[in-house]
Enzyme design. Sequence first.
Site, PDB file in Angstrom:
ATOM      1  N   CYS A  96      24.265  -5.337   1.605  1.00  0.00           N
ATOM      2  CA  CYS A  96      25.206  -5.471   0.490  1.00  0.00           C
ATOM      3  C   CYS A  96      24.274  -5.303  -0.912  1.00  0.00           C
ATOM      4  O   CYS A  96      24.615  -6.579  -1.408  1.00  0.00           O
ATOM      5  CB  CYS A  96      26.081  -6.536   0.967  1.00  0.00           C
ATOM      6  SG  CYS A  96      26.877  -6.129   2.374  1.00  0.00           S
ATOM      7  N   ARG A 128       9.474  -2.906  -0.135  1.00  0.00           N
ATOM      8  CA  ARG A 128       8.384  -2.563  -1.435  1.00  0.00           C
ATOM      9  C   ARG A 128       9.216  -1.442  -2.288  1.00  0.00           C
ATOM     10  O   ARG A 128       8.812  -1.316  -3.339  1.00  0.00           O
ATOM     11  CB  ARG A 128       7.493  -1.694  -0.450  1.00  0.00           C
ATOM     12  CG  ARG A 128       6.585  -2.843   0.338  1.00  0.00           C
ATOM     13  CD  ARG A 128       5.334  -2.057   0.663  1.00  0.00           C
ATOM     14  NE  ARG A 128       4.316  -1.962  -0.264  1.00  0.00           N
ATOM     15  CZ  ARG A 128       4.214  -0.894  -0.977  1.00  0.00           C
ATOM     16  NH1 ARG A 128       4.671   0.285  -0.506  1.00  0.00           N
ATOM     17  NH2 ARG A 128       3.272  -0.812  -1.959  1.00  0.00           N
ATOM     18  N   GLY A 183      -7.610  -3.831  -1.735  1.00  0.00           N
ATOM     19  CA  GLY A 183      -6.932  -3.210  -2.630  1.00  0.00           C
ATOM     20  C   GLY A 183      -6.780  -1.596  -2.611  1.00  0.00           C
ATOM     21  O   GLY A 183      -6.279  -0.754  -3.475  1.00  0.00           O
TER      22      GLY A 183
HETATM   23  N1  LLP Z   1      -7.893  -9.830  -0.624  1.00  0.00           N
HETATM   24  C1  LLP Z   1      -6.970 -10.543  -1.234  1.00  0.00           C
HETATM   25  C2  LLP Z   1      -7.741 -11.702  -1.805  1.00  0.00           C
HETATM   26  C3  LLP Z   1      -5.664 -10.331  -1.331  1.00  0.00           C
HETATM   27  O1  LLP Z   1      -5.071 -10.815  -2.407  1.00  0.00           O
HETATM   28  C4  LLP Z   1      -5.052  -9.189  -0.827  1.00  0.00           C
HETATM   29  C5  LLP Z   1      -3.844  -8.549  -1.122  1.00  0.00           C
HETATM   30  C6  LLP Z   1      -6.026  -8.241  -0.154  1.00  0.00           C
HETATM   31  C7  LLP Z   1      -7.514  -8.552  -0.004  1.00  0.00           C
HETATM   32  C8  LLP Z   1      -5.559  -7.004   0.667  1.00  0.00           C
HETATM   33  O2  LLP Z   1      -5.304  -6.096  -0.102  1.00  0.00           O
HETATM   34  P1  LLP Z   1      -4.862  -4.484   0.339  1.00  0.00           P
HETATM   35  O3  LLP Z   1      -6.280  -3.914   0.814  1.00  0.00           O
HETATM   36  O4  LLP Z   1      -3.804  -4.617   1.381  1.00  0.00           O
HETATM   37  O5  LLP Z   1      -4.473  -3.850  -0.811  1.00  0.00           O
HETATM   38  N2  LLP Z   1       2.740  -6.783  -0.979  1.00  0.00           N
HETATM   39  C9  LLP Z   1       2.010  -5.920  -1.771  1.00  0.00           C
HETATM   40  C10 LLP Z   1       0.690  -6.048  -1.884  1.00  0.00           C
HETATM   41  C11 LLP Z   1       0.193  -7.538  -2.025  1.00  0.00           C
HETATM   42  C12 LLP Z   1      -1.203  -7.801  -1.898  1.00  0.00           C
HETATM   43  C13 LLP Z   1      -1.667  -9.074  -2.017  1.00  0.00           C
HETATM   44  N3  LLP Z   1      -3.051  -9.342  -1.753  1.00  0.00           N
HETATM   45  C14 LLP Z   1       2.478  -4.406  -1.602  1.00  0.00           C
HETATM   46  O6  LLP Z   1       3.515  -4.406  -0.706  1.00  0.00           O
HETATM   47  O7  LLP Z   1       2.154  -3.633  -2.233  1.00  0.00           O
END
Ligand code: LLP
Length: 463
Positions: free
Chosen positions: A391, A360, A278
């Site tokens: 579109c 996004r 995150g």
């Molecule tokens: N661990 C778990 C359990 C998760 O659900 C996620 C992301 C991560 C790690 C990795 O998170 P990161 O470090 O990449 O922020 N599609 C959205 C983001 C969705 C994230 C889902 N889970 C976007 O484009 O911002």
Amino acid sequence: MSRSAHPAGPRHADVLPEGHYSAPAADLNALDEKVWSRTVTRDADGALTVGGIAVARLAEEFGTPAYFLDESDFRARCRAWADAFGPDADVFYAGKAFLSRAIVRWLKEEGLNLDVCSGGELTTALDAGMPAERIAFHGNNKTVAEIERAVEAGVGRIVLDSFQEIVRVAHIAQRHGVRQRVQIRVTVGVEAHTHEFIATAHEDQKFGIALADGQAAEAVRRALALDGLELIGVHSHIGSQIFDMAGFEVSARRVVQLLAEIRDEHGVELPEIDLGGGLGIAYTSDDDPREPHEIAKALSDIVTRECEAAKLRTPRISVEPGRAIVGPTAFTLYEVGTIKPLEGLRTYVSVDGGMSDNIRTALYDAEYSVALVSRTSDAEPMLVRVVGKHCESGDIVVKDAFLPADLAPGDLIAVPATGAYCRSMASNYNHALRPPVVAVRDGEARVIVRRETEEDLLRLDVG
Ligand code: LLP
């Protein structure tokens, strides 16, 4: 997310319209190293180069739109995370951000583990040779078939997300005659400061088991009672694209409190906690992400302190960065098509991709930067909206940005920081062909995920 409008010299309006933009950079040709991958620079002719290769050559060889991924930057970021957390912690790259067999091999070589959240990601990981014990399997609704495959493969951990799944995984493990290592995903009740759709630790959502009303403690009771499960720890992921460490600290504190309660009730000290992913990255010059060593220090300090206070053995920490590793390592290269100035508003710059290669902006109101990269220009800044060819009027790639006013069809523009959640969330909307991912390193470029073709589309359409 709104920022103040800035009155600096746009071409098409005396007063700038409402928007989410900052002032145009003093020099539109300058490349802010915060948002571009590490080997990106401009060559003597003013063209952007990555890994020593100019974008014009890349466009000619691989076409546009395309994602160009800076391999040495990716590897350096993996190492930075692994070094920051050290040998007493584990870094799991979150494959949902972007996964391919080349990525798996690089992760393996750089000593990272891998978090997968579907059968498809699991297959990719195993096929590319990631040892099963270095894989964590996530998801709020893993199918029985997926759980079977994960258990059979011998994945290092399955992160349990519901009461039903506790029983499901235990039965499957028993049927296979194994004790499956598991963690329980808890929702710690933190309001993460990010878009609602990517915040995951408040209670009213689909992930995890709530800490607040004793549900998590009950899940631990049930998991400990089942022979098929070896409960190794507790997991918390509070959301994505977060800059403020406070949410992670509250999460860590609550997870450690739960470990203390488990010790008091069951006499068991669980050996691990996972604090999820995150961590935010810079999409524009206004974003200020934390470095891995700052994050590692903040998390390990708080866990150590809380464990000392609770007289607990400090558990092994794991984290799951996805975006923070791959996000900054790639940019999307587009060719400019139609340019439509709207008097008194802004100029719409259409590119040859759009929401099919970057959803996004439409989905999260995400902000991106953009630069003219096939050449430099001394023309005045013009306020633009970079839109795709789909579109749909919400087909926006960069909502508000400045590009030089002499921009012309055929110019190449690039959107940096598209390594995470762009190719992995790409679609075939309007039968668009999903772009390739090209890895660039030390003067060499190679396709790691090829461009879709019209034959690919027809192959799926079985008549
Ligand atoms: N661990 C778990 C359990 C998760 O659900 C996620 C992301 C991560 C790690 C990795 O998170 P990161 O470090 O990449 O922020 N599609 C959205 C983001 C969705 C994230 C889902 N889970 C976007 O484009 O911002």
